[in-house]
Design a protein around this motif. Structure first.
Motif, short mmCIF file in Angstrom:
data_model
loop_
_atom_site.label_atom_id
_atom_site.label_comp_id
_atom_site.label_asym_id
_atom_site.label_seq_id
_atom_site.Cartn_x
_atom_site.Cartn_y
_atom_site.Cartn_z
N VAL A 278 86.46 40.73 41.47
CA VAL A 278 85.69 40.20 42.60
C VAL A 278 85.39 38.74 42.31
O VAL A 278 84.77 38.41 41.29
N VAL B 255 84.30 42.97 48.12
CA VAL B 255 85.32 44.00 47.91
C VAL B 255 84.70 45.34 48.29
O VAL B 255 83.59 45.68 47.84
N LEU C 17 84.84 49.58 48.65
CA LEU C 17 85.42 50.83 48.18
C LEU C 17 85.32 51.85 49.32
O LEU C 17 84.21 52.22 49.72
N ARG D 255 83.40 57.04 44.44
CA ARG D 255 82.97 55.67 44.75
C ARG D 255 81.64 55.31 44.10
O ARG D 255 81.51 54.30 43.39
N ILE E 33 80.51 52.55 40.90
CA ILE E 33 79.47 51.52 40.97
C ILE E 33 78.40 51.74 39.90
O ILE E 33 77.95 50.80 39.22
N VAL F 114 76.33 39.17 40.71
CA VAL F 114 77.11 40.31 41.21
C VAL F 114 76.14 41.28 41.86
O VAL F 114 75.13 41.67 41.25
N LEU G 249 75.91 45.00 43.71
CA LEU G 249 76.56 46.28 43.98
C LEU G 249 75.78 46.98 45.09
O LEU G 249 74.59 47.28 44.91
N ASP H 157 75.53 50.23 47.45
CA ASP H 157 75.97 51.61 47.67
C ASP H 157 75.28 52.14 48.92
O ASP H 157 74.08 52.36 48.93
N LEU I 224 80.25 44.02 45.66
CA LEU I 224 81.04 45.25 45.68
C LEU I 224 80.31 46.23 46.58
O LEU I 224 79.15 46.55 46.34
N ALA J 138 84.28 43.80 54.39
CA ALA J 138 84.97 43.43 53.16
C ALA J 138 86.12 42.46 53.39
O ALA J 138 86.71 42.40 54.48
N THR K 274 95.21 49.19 47.52
CA THR K 274 94.47 47.94 47.35
C THR K 274 95.10 46.89 48.25
O THR K 274 96.32 46.74 48.27
#
Length: 494
Positions: free
Chosen positions: A273, A279, A281, A289, A293, A413, A415, A417, A446, A459, A473
């Motif tokens: 990333v 990006v 998932l 998934r 993470i 970064v 993440l 979810d 992400l 994304a 991908t």
């Protein structure tokens, strides 16, 4: 079930759903995450009360007021999120609520023998009735949940993703049990995203989309995959996604994941990333998934592989290492995994940054409040009262508080979810803009979402996950919802 309607704050989960099941039939219920499958079976199980519609059982209208009334009718439900008591034994869980007892005393030996017979019927005589359920692996717990359903005199069993944690041999045993049940006239409602299972064990199929029945009575073995996917895709509500930003694809990646694996959950996951890149998932519940993470964040320990941030390798299984490197997580279950519900907005936002406000072991509350208030204003948290308990906020504003926590911390970064789970349509658009704004500031993001259009709309790059493996991908604008569903349901690598 006819015309079933169920509304929650901000969302109409069921909008006139119909479902009929015959004795000795395996009726498969299909639909994307969020289509209304789980809500429908909770209505049938008595866990939710419908706002409108009727339920008929053996030709007579019935009101299923609670789970016990459903059980008295002969309806048992095996939920995807197992409702077992870890501190009780296998036998105690199986007969919980209908104990084998007399004169106020439970017959333990009789209970153990009866539980053992059920476990043998399910092909698992090695599970001891006296083992504490909390010591069993996920697959063992699933078997115990099935045994509990079979311990009642059931005429209809609802199975919600029963094979998600089972290996192929265990799935084959499960199918054998289902065939035995249907030969005895027991009906089964079977929920699964795996079309090969539907074809092997199912008789008829009903498809839900956006809380409505779009097809029912389809022959399970003859209906083409393309037709099932066509019925499942397309939405009645379209969300407005902000324009994709630009990021330097040649820049050194902020986050690098190489051959990351965790036994039984996912394997050989590799991606980068870049700064300012999102990006996504994409995959179904249970595909791995969230586990990916959480492993990147250190909440789970990887079996093999490496995670690096700005070239610095993170220590496996260490949240402290991830946070120190500038990684933030907005988890799937914000109420239980992220927020202190009875604490103020200020305290929830400042939590990972308390050292900034500390001096001589004391927290400077005025500085802490000022910093948190700045995030409240920046994110337009409503009502704009930093002292308000976070439990009183709407889902969308609670999610903003979680985002504000990491904005204050200053993560490189992020993440995300299921960032819009339980969030109404209006708040979604605000969150989409916030996520895009964060990317524009150079944060590497992400993103995991059960809603495929959300992943594709937000994304830049998308990884499609099926059964713990990356099967595709590529750029998000070069694949559509139909193709993603085909990949996750068929599991073929492209």
């Amino acid at each position: 079930m006819h015309g079933i309607v169920k509304t929650f704050p901000g969302v109409r989960a069921l909008d006139g759903v119909d479902l009929d099941v015959s004795p000795g039939e395996v009726h498969c219920l299909l639909g994307q995450n969020g289509a209304g499958k789980s809500t429908l079976i909770k209505v049938l199980a008595g866990a939710h009360h419908p706002d409108d519609g009727t339920i008929s059982w053996r030709g007579s209208h019935v009101r299923i007021t609670d789970p016990m009334s459903a059980m008295r009718l002969g309806i048992a439900t095996i939920y995807q999120e197992l409702d077992l008591v870890d501190g009780l034994t296998v036998a105690e869980n199986i007969y919980l609520g209908h104990e084998l007892a007399s004169a106020g005393f439970t017959h333990r030996a009789q209970t153990d023998r009866a539980a053992q017979r059920l476990l043998e019927r399910l092909g698992h005589p090695e599970i001891s009735p006296r083992t504490e359920v909390g010591r069993l692996p996920a697959a063992g717990k699933q078997i115990v949940s099935m045994a509990r359903a079979l311990s009642h005199d059931v005429q209809l069993i609802v199975m919600d993703e029963p094979s998600a944690v089972l290996d192929q041999e265990e799935v084959n045993r499960l199918f054998g049990v289902i065939r035995d049940l249907t030969r005895d006239g027991v009906a089964v409602v079977y929920i699964s995203h795996r079309l090969e299972e539907i074809r092997e064990v199912g008789d008829r199929v009903t498809v839900l989309k956006d809380g409505r029945t779009v097809a029912t009575g389809l022959p399970a073995r003859e209906t083409p995959t393309s037709e099932v996917i066509r019925l499942m895709t397309g939405r009645s509500i379209e969300y407005a996604f902000p324009d994709r930003g630009t990021h330097d694809a040649r820049a050194e990646p902020v986050l690098s994941v190489r051959n990351l694996s965790r036994d039984g959950e996912f394997a050989d996951v590799t991606f980068d990333v870049a700064p300012g890149e999102i990006v996504g998932l994409a995959g179904l519940v249970g595909s791995g998934r969230s586990e990916i993470i959480e492993t990147i964040y250190g909440a789970r320990k990887s079996t093999s592989g490496a995670v690096t941030v700005h070239g610095r390798r993170l220590r496996p299984g260490s949240v402290r290492s991830a946070v120190a490197a500038g990684v933030g997580l907005c988890p799937e279950e914000r109420k239980s995994q992220a927020l202190l519900m009875h604490e103020s907005v200020v305290r929830n936002i400042s939590l990972p940054s308390l050292s900034r406000f500390a001096s001589s072991s004391f927290i400077n509350r005025s500085v802490e409040r000022a910093a948190a208030t700045e995030q409240v204003q920046k994110l337009d948290v409503r009502p704009a009262d930093p002292s308000r308990e976070v439990r009183t906020l709407s889902g969308g504003n609670q999610q903003k508080v979680v985002l504000g926590r990491w904005l204050l911390k200053g993560c490189d970064v992020l993440l995300l979810d299921e960032p819009t789970r339980g969030v109404d349509v209006g708040a979604r658009s605000e969150l989409y803009s916030l996520i895009r704004d964060l990317a524009a500031q150079g944060v590497a993001i992400l993103l995991v979402s059960s809603e495929i259009p959300e992943v594709l709309g937000l994304a830049d790059q998308v990884l499609v996950i099926s059964d713990g493996r990356v099967v595709h991908t590529g750029p998000a604008d070069e694949i559509d919802e139909h193709q993603v569903l085909g990949l996750v349901m068929e599991g073929s690598v492209t």
